[in-house]
Design an enzyme around this catalytic site. Structure first.
Site, PDB file in Angstrom:
ATOM      1  N   THR A   1       7.933   1.616  -2.864  1.00 12.90           N
ATOM      2  CA  THR A   1       7.619   1.815  -4.276  1.00 12.90           C
ATOM      3  C   THR A   1       6.119   2.084  -4.396  1.00 12.90           C
ATOM      4  OG1 THR A   1       7.193  -0.526  -4.744  1.00 12.90           O
ATOM      5  CG2 THR A   1       9.470   0.260  -4.967  1.00 12.90           C
ATOM      6  N   GLY A   2       5.768   2.994  -5.304  1.00 14.19           N
ATOM      7  CA  GLY A   2       4.360   3.367  -5.414  1.00 14.19           C
ATOM      8  C   GLY A   2       3.883   4.073  -4.164  1.00 14.19           C
TER       9      GLY A   2
ATOM     10  N   GLY B   1      -2.746   6.527  -1.779  1.00 10.80           N
ATOM     11  CA  GLY B   1      -3.305   5.331  -1.169  1.00 10.80           C
ATOM     12  C   GLY B   1      -2.460   4.704  -0.087  1.00 10.80           C
ATOM     13  N   ILE B   2      -2.288   3.391  -0.182  1.00 13.51           N
ATOM     14  CA  ILE B   2      -1.570   2.625   0.839  1.00 13.51           C
ATOM     15  C   ILE B   2      -0.121   3.081   0.962  1.00 13.51           C
ATOM     16  CG2 ILE B   2      -0.676   0.326   1.400  1.00 13.51           C
ATOM     17  CD1 ILE B   2      -3.295  -0.788   0.160  1.00 13.51           C
ATOM     18  N   GLY B   3       0.542   3.324  -0.174  1.00 19.27           N
ATOM     19  CA  GLY B   3       1.942   3.740  -0.131  1.00 19.27           C
ATOM     20  C   GLY B   3       2.133   5.049   0.589  1.00 19.27           C
TER      21      GLY B   3
ATOM     22  N   TYR C   1      -5.218  -9.543 -13.040  1.00 23.92           N
ATOM     23  CA  TYR C   1      -4.779  -8.925 -11.783  1.00 23.92           C
ATOM     24  C   TYR C   1      -4.575  -9.991 -10.707  1.00 23.92           C
ATOM     25  CZ  TYR C   1      -4.915  -5.962  -7.592  1.00 23.92           C
ATOM     26  OH  TYR C   1      -4.632  -5.346  -6.397  1.00 23.92           O
TER      27      TYR C   1
END
Length: 251
Positions: A11-12, A16-18, A150
């Site tokens: 997911t996402g 970036g990281i995904g 956050y």
């Protein structure tokens, strides 16, 4: 690590990281499905990866209807998941005094509520022996200014992951957490102006916060996700792996 013909959901996964993790799994032979709420970003990610083993799904983690649609997509594929990487998230920088209700709800709806119900819907579609990885943050146990909401969402994620590790152990499904520190991803640019983002990164590098004096890369985080998803970590569950250049040492 070999993930030939393994089925991975991220997911996402558009930036970036995904995105870096999707690339890494595909390079190791996996079939990968990534989600994102922005069609253009999904198309850009697909073009960048350019591999038939990638599938994209329009799905907003904050939208419970979209999560249901994602589940239907998994069912229609006829395949169980070997890896579930719950990575979608958002952050907003603001003091407690200046935090709006809208920004509070946005972060909890995506980072906690959406993650929780995505996990709930995906559990029946996990292979016995599958791996689930949550993206938390080094801030989940810190007290940095302007990150109260956050940080709270990431603390909630840590708790959900540990409970999931307990509940899913009887199916030999392992659940672990990655806790990245400062990573060079677009998330800073979304949370603040370009000048503020650059100043923040410069502080990370030179302000003594990171002993290794560098910003991490999405690719470094991706390698950690693959490790936690592989059979080489088969006796690891309920763990949190810090990927922060030693940031936690400065608290």
């Amino acid at each position: 690590m070999n993930f030939n013909n393994k089925n991975v959901l991220i997911t996402g996964g558009t930036t970036g990281i995904g995105l870096a993790t999707a690339k890494a799994f595909i390079q190791q032979g996996a079939h990968v499905m990534i989600t994102g709420k922005n069609v253009d970003n999904l198309q850009k990610a697909a073009a960048e990866i350019n591999d038939i083993k990638l599938k994209t799904v329009v799905s907003d983690t904050a939208n419970l209807t979209d999560i249901g649609t994602l589940e239907k997509t998994i069912v229609q594929s006829g395949k169980k998941l070997d890896v579930l990487f719950l990575n979608a998230g958002v952050s907003k920088f603001a003091t407690i005094e200046s935090t709006s209700v809208a920004d509070f709800d946005l972060q909890f709806n995506i980072n906690v509520k959406g993650l929780f119900f995505t996990l709930q819907k995906m559990i029946p579609h996990l292979q016995d022996g599958a791996s689930v990885v949550f993206t938390s943050s080094a801030t989940s146990t810190a007290s940095h200014s302007q990150l109260s909401v956050y940080s709270a969402t990431k603390s909630a994620i840590d708790t959900i992951a540990r409970v999931a590790a307990t509940e899913l152990a009887e199916r030999n499904i392992r659940v672990n957490i990655i806790s990245p520190g400062p990573i060079d991803t677009p998330i800073l640019g979304k949370a603040m102006s370009a000048d503020e983002a650059k100043a923040t990164q410069d502080f990370y590098k030179t302000g003594g916060l990171i002993p290794l004096k560098k910003i991490g890369t999405p690719e470094e985080v991706a390698e950690a996700v693959l490790f936690l998803s592989a059979t080489t970590s088969s006796f690891i569950t309920g763990a949190s792996l810090s990927i922060d250049g030693g940031t936690a040492l400065r608290r």
